[in-house]
Design an enzyme around this catalytic site. Structure first.
Site, mmCIF file in Angstrom:
data_model
loop_
_atom_site.group_PDB
_atom_site.id
_atom_site.type_symbol
_atom_site.label_atom_id
_atom_site.label_comp_id
_atom_site.label_asym_id
_atom_site.label_seq_id
_atom_site.Cartn_x
_atom_site.Cartn_y
_atom_site.Cartn_z
ATOM 1 N N LYS A 9 0.829 -1.203 0.000
ATOM 2 C CA LYS A 9 0.000 0.000 0.000
ATOM 3 C C LYS A 9 0.872 1.266 0.000
ATOM 4 O O LYS A 9 2.098 1.184 0.210
ATOM 5 C CB LYS A 9 -0.923 -0.046 1.226
ATOM 6 C CG LYS A 9 -1.948 -1.202 1.174
ATOM 7 C CD LYS A 9 -2.803 -1.229 2.440
ATOM 8 C CE LYS A 9 -3.885 -2.293 2.372
ATOM 9 N NZ LYS A 9 -4.729 -2.289 3.600
ATOM 10 N N TYR A 49 -12.383 -2.488 -2.961
ATOM 11 C CA TYR A 49 -12.880 -2.520 -1.587
ATOM 12 C C TYR A 49 -14.415 -2.493 -1.518
ATOM 13 O O TYR A 49 -14.971 -2.063 -0.497
ATOM 14 C CB TYR A 49 -12.275 -1.365 -0.788
ATOM 15 C CG TYR A 49 -10.861 -1.645 -0.302
ATOM 16 C CD1 TYR A 49 -10.571 -2.804 0.438
ATOM 17 C CD2 TYR A 49 -9.818 -0.756 -0.549
ATOM 18 C CE1 TYR A 49 -9.281 -3.062 0.899
ATOM 19 C CE2 TYR A 49 -8.529 -1.010 -0.085
ATOM 20 C CZ TYR A 49 -8.269 -2.163 0.635
ATOM 21 O OH TYR A 49 -7.001 -2.412 1.102
ATOM 22 N N ASN A 112 -1.773 0.017 7.265
ATOM 23 C CA ASN A 112 -1.296 -1.342 7.579
ATOM 24 C C ASN A 112 -0.456 -2.007 6.480
ATOM 25 O O ASN A 112 -0.385 -3.226 6.392
ATOM 26 C CB ASN A 112 -2.445 -2.228 8.072
ATOM 27 C CG ASN A 112 -3.499 -2.473 7.017
ATOM 28 O OD1 ASN A 112 -3.376 -1.992 5.897
ATOM 29 N ND2 ASN A 112 -4.517 -3.238 7.364
ATOM 30 N N HIS A 115 -1.854 -5.350 1.485
ATOM 31 C CA HIS A 115 -3.124 -6.063 1.281
ATOM 32 C C HIS A 115 -2.829 -7.474 0.795
ATOM 33 O O HIS A 115 -1.894 -7.677 0.015
ATOM 34 C CB HIS A 115 -3.976 -5.361 0.215
ATOM 35 C CG HIS A 115 -5.130 -6.203 -0.238
ATOM 36 N ND1 HIS A 115 -6.334 -6.231 0.432
ATOM 37 C CD2 HIS A 115 -5.247 -7.105 -1.247
ATOM 38 C CE1 HIS A 115 -7.140 -7.098 -0.161
ATOM 39 N NE2 HIS A 115 -6.505 -7.638 -1.185
ATOM 40 N N GLU A 126 -9.730 -10.199 -7.359
ATOM 41 C CA GLU A 126 -8.738 -9.128 -7.248
ATOM 42 C C GLU A 126 -7.646 -9.259 -8.313
ATOM 43 O O GLU A 126 -7.212 -8.269 -8.889
ATOM 44 C CB GLU A 126 -8.142 -9.137 -5.832
ATOM 45 C CG GLU A 126 -9.189 -8.715 -4.788
ATOM 46 C CD GLU A 126 -8.800 -9.022 -3.348
ATOM 47 O OE1 GLU A 126 -7.679 -9.538 -3.106
ATOM 48 O OE2 GLU A 126 -9.622 -8.751 -2.447
HETATM 49 P P1 DAT Z 1 -7.622 -7.028 5.627
HETATM 50 O O1 DAT Z 1 -6.864 -5.937 4.900
HETATM 51 O O2 DAT Z 1 -6.819 -7.625 6.748
HETATM 52 O O3 DAT Z 1 -8.191 -8.069 4.694
HETATM 53 P P2 DAT Z 1 -10.339 -5.998 5.867
HETATM 54 O O4 DAT Z 1 -10.609 -6.626 4.538
HETATM 55 O O5 DAT Z 1 -11.277 -6.277 6.973
HETATM 56 O O6 DAT Z 1 -8.856 -6.316 6.359
HETATM 57 O O7 DAT Z 1 -10.319 -4.412 5.698
HETATM 58 C C1 DAT Z 1 -9.718 -3.813 4.569
HETATM 59 C C2 DAT Z 1 -8.913 -2.629 5.004
HETATM 60 O O8 DAT Z 1 -9.771 -1.646 5.581
HETATM 61 C C3 DAT Z 1 -7.889 -2.939 6.095
HETATM 62 O O9 DAT Z 1 -6.669 -3.417 5.562
HETATM 63 C C4 DAT Z 1 -7.734 -1.621 6.762
HETATM 64 C C5 DAT Z 1 -9.111 -0.997 6.663
HETATM 65 N N1 DAT Z 1 -9.878 -1.235 7.894
HETATM 66 C C6 DAT Z 1 -10.429 -2.418 8.292
HETATM 67 N N2 DAT Z 1 -11.048 -2.281 9.476
HETATM 68 C C7 DAT Z 1 -10.899 -0.980 9.826
HETATM 69 C C8 DAT Z 1 -11.308 -0.205 10.938
HETATM 70 N N3 DAT Z 1 -12.013 -0.734 11.938
HETATM 71 N N4 DAT Z 1 -10.965 1.109 10.970
HETATM 72 C C9 DAT Z 1 -10.243 1.667 9.967
HETATM 73 N N5 DAT Z 1 -9.826 0.980 8.876
HETATM 74 C C10 DAT Z 1 -10.145 -0.311 8.813
HETATM 75 MG MG MG Z 2 -9.697 -8.000 3.276
#
Ligand code: DAT
Ligand code: MG
Length: 149
Positions: A9, A49, A112, A115, A126
């Site tokens: 990212k 997303y 973070n 991805h 994806e």
């Molecule tokens: P991952 O990236 O581990 O698959 P995810 O698909 O649940 O996680 O969420 C996608 C992204 O969205 C994640 O990398 C960071 C952001 N995100 C997820 N939960 C969040 C939250 N509670 N607050 C802020 N950003 C969040």
């Molecule tokens: Mg995810």
């Protein structure tokens, strides 16, 4: 062999950990079969997303992911989806185990670093969003007989 979609990212790019992240993927034994640096359009970000459209953090997530270039990859290996998620670590870097990419490099869920696809369905979706079939390379590695029994 399974394929997964991985993306460094904008924070990973800006912080100069592209090489570190790729190294971890390589040294695990995973094979990179496609890779490009690109800036994600608003439209692509929203598609990527889409599952989070209704979440309160969606707007911030889209502006973050489109704010600077990313490095997109297709990574191949036995159980690649699960293996990559394991080396990536928990979504929130504050909770991710040390030794994982997010555990070692991040502080905040909104920054973070990386991805990785979470299921065969999302991997397929994806990969198709980011890469055309011609961009994904088929090649053999001599080392594979020392990585897989
Ligand atoms: P991952 O990236 O581990 O698959 P995810 O698909 O649940 O996680 O969420 C996608 C992204 O969205 C994640 O990398 C960071 C952001 N995100 C997820 N939960 C969040 C939250 N509670 N607050 C802020 N950003 C969040
Ligand atoms: Mg995810």
């Amino acid at each position: 062999m399974e394929r997964t979609f991985v993306m460094i990212k904008p924070d990973g790019v800006e912080r100069g950990v592209i090489g570190e992240v790729i190294s971890r993927i390589e040294r695990k034994g995973l094979k990179i079969v496609a890779m490009k640096m690109m800036r994600i359009s608003e439209e692509l970000a929203q598609k990527h997303y889409a599952e989070h459209k209704e979440k309160p953090f969606f707007g911030a997530l889209i502006s973050y992911i489109t704010s600077s270039p990313v490095v997109a990859m297709v990574v191949e290996g036995k159980n690649a989806i699960r293996v990559v998620r394991t080396i990536v670590g928990a979504t929130n870097p504050a909770e991710a185990n040390p030794g994982t990419i997010r555990g070692d490099f991040g502080m905040d869920v909104g920054r973070n670093i990386i991805h990785a696809s979470d299921s065969p369905e999302s991997a397929k979706r994806e990969i198709n969003l980011f890469f055309s079939p011609e961009e994904i390379l088929d090649y053999e590695r001599a080392i594979d007989k020392w990585i897989y029994e």
